[in-house]
Design a protein around this motif. Sequence first.
Motif, short mmCIF file in Angstrom:
data_model
loop_
_atom_site.label_atom_id
_atom_site.label_comp_id
_atom_site.label_asym_id
_atom_site.label_seq_id
_atom_site.Cartn_x
_atom_site.Cartn_y
_atom_site.Cartn_z
N HIS A 16 0.92 -1.11 0.05
CA HIS A 16 -0.08 -0.09 0.16
C HIS A 16 0.87 1.39 -0.11
CE1 HIS A 16 -3.82 2.03 1.43
NE2 HIS A 16 -2.85 3.03 1.48
N GLY A 17 1.89 1.38 0.93
CA GLY A 17 2.89 2.49 0.83
C GLY A 17 3.46 2.97 -0.17
N ILE A 18 3.85 1.89 -1.02
CA ILE A 18 4.47 1.92 -2.31
C ILE A 18 3.64 2.36 -3.43
CG2 ILE A 18 5.65 0.78 -4.23
CD1 ILE A 18 6.89 -1.34 -2.12
N THR A 19 2.35 1.78 -3.34
CA THR A 19 1.43 2.30 -4.61
C THR A 19 0.90 3.57 -4.40
OG1 THR A 19 -0.03 0.54 -3.48
CG2 THR A 19 0.71 0.01 -5.56
N ALA A 20 0.70 4.13 -3.26
CA ALA A 20 0.14 5.35 -2.78
C ALA A 20 1.15 6.16 -2.94
CB ALA A 20 -0.25 5.37 -1.22
N ASP A 21 2.52 6.14 -2.75
CA ASP A 21 3.46 7.00 -3.06
C ASP A 21 3.59 7.17 -4.51
OD1 ASP A 21 5.76 8.70 -2.04
OD2 ASP A 21 6.87 7.51 -3.52
N LEU A 22 3.62 6.08 -5.29
CA LEU A 22 3.77 6.03 -7.02
C LEU A 22 2.65 6.81 -7.50
CD1 LEU A 22 4.85 4.84 -9.18
CD2 LEU A 22 3.43 2.88 -9.27
N ALA A 23 1.36 6.93 -7.02
CA ALA A 23 0.29 7.55 -7.47
C ALA A 23 0.42 8.79 -7.26
CB ALA A 23 -0.92 7.07 -6.94
N GLU A 24 0.98 9.25 -6.08
CA GLU A 24 1.09 10.75 -5.76
C GLU A 24 2.34 11.31 -6.64
OE1 GLU A 24 0.58 14.39 -3.61
OE2 GLU A 24 -0.50 12.60 -4.00
N ARG A 25 3.44 10.45 -6.84
CA ARG A 25 4.45 11.00 -7.91
C ARG A 25 4.10 11.30 -9.20
NH1 ARG A 25 9.60 10.96 -5.47
NH2 ARG A 25 9.77 9.79 -3.32
#
Length: 273
Positions: A85-94
Amino acid sequence: MRIEDFIHQFSLGEADPEAPVTTKRREYEALHARRRPADPAGMRVSDERLAAVKVRRFQPARCHSGVVVYLHGGGWYLGSVDSHHGITADLAERLQREVVSVDYRLLPEASYAEALADCRAVVETSAPVAVIGDSAGGRLAIDVAHDGEWQGLLGLIYPVVGTPTAETLGKDAPLLSRADVLSLWRMAAPDVPAIPGGHPPTPAIEALAVERDPLTRPLEAAVEAWRHAGASVGYRRAPGMVHSALHGHAELAPMQIAWQDFCQAIARRLEDA
């Protein structure tokens, strides 16, 4: 954080090799739950089914058109939309794009072919501008691209490429040994599509590797072969980092730099498409 501290934390989170798979999954999920950062401000997260497959959608406050599909790692028998979850949330934000994380079926209850079918169904239904996968999920991303009609931008984070053997793998490293890779490969191999190792899965690829990982050597050989075959391949390797270090991208400076470069390269390619 020092990489040694990260390795220590993740080593403590590893279950007994002889423990049941349910125990290993429980410990894996608990480890990542403890380390999961808060979602970026304004991000909308929802769980649903897409093509009968469980997915989690991440929609940042500022969101361009074009969906990105993410396939998580975990050796094909661990991992979930929760653990990553943390990786994909950060990816979406970036990327400032919606990211759809796929909760594909896991081995040994399902076969690799069934896991791949889940991933392919989501890709075919969502028609993403990019498919990104880490580790075992990277291999699923490669096979989705090779086996289907989708030919968009492929993002690979320390993936399993080719056929891992004692001759092709690099040296043992913390958190992932050569024996680990070969054992996991034997579990999946009967249903992994037979594809030419030097054939680019898509015309445009961005790859991220880490220095201390037996999977880096075959990935670098593949990158060279894919470029020779005419694919446009971006590549970076995080110095001193180990497999799974993507989970520490916010705390490990070399991984943070490599992850930022990877995401920026993905964003540039999508803007230019």
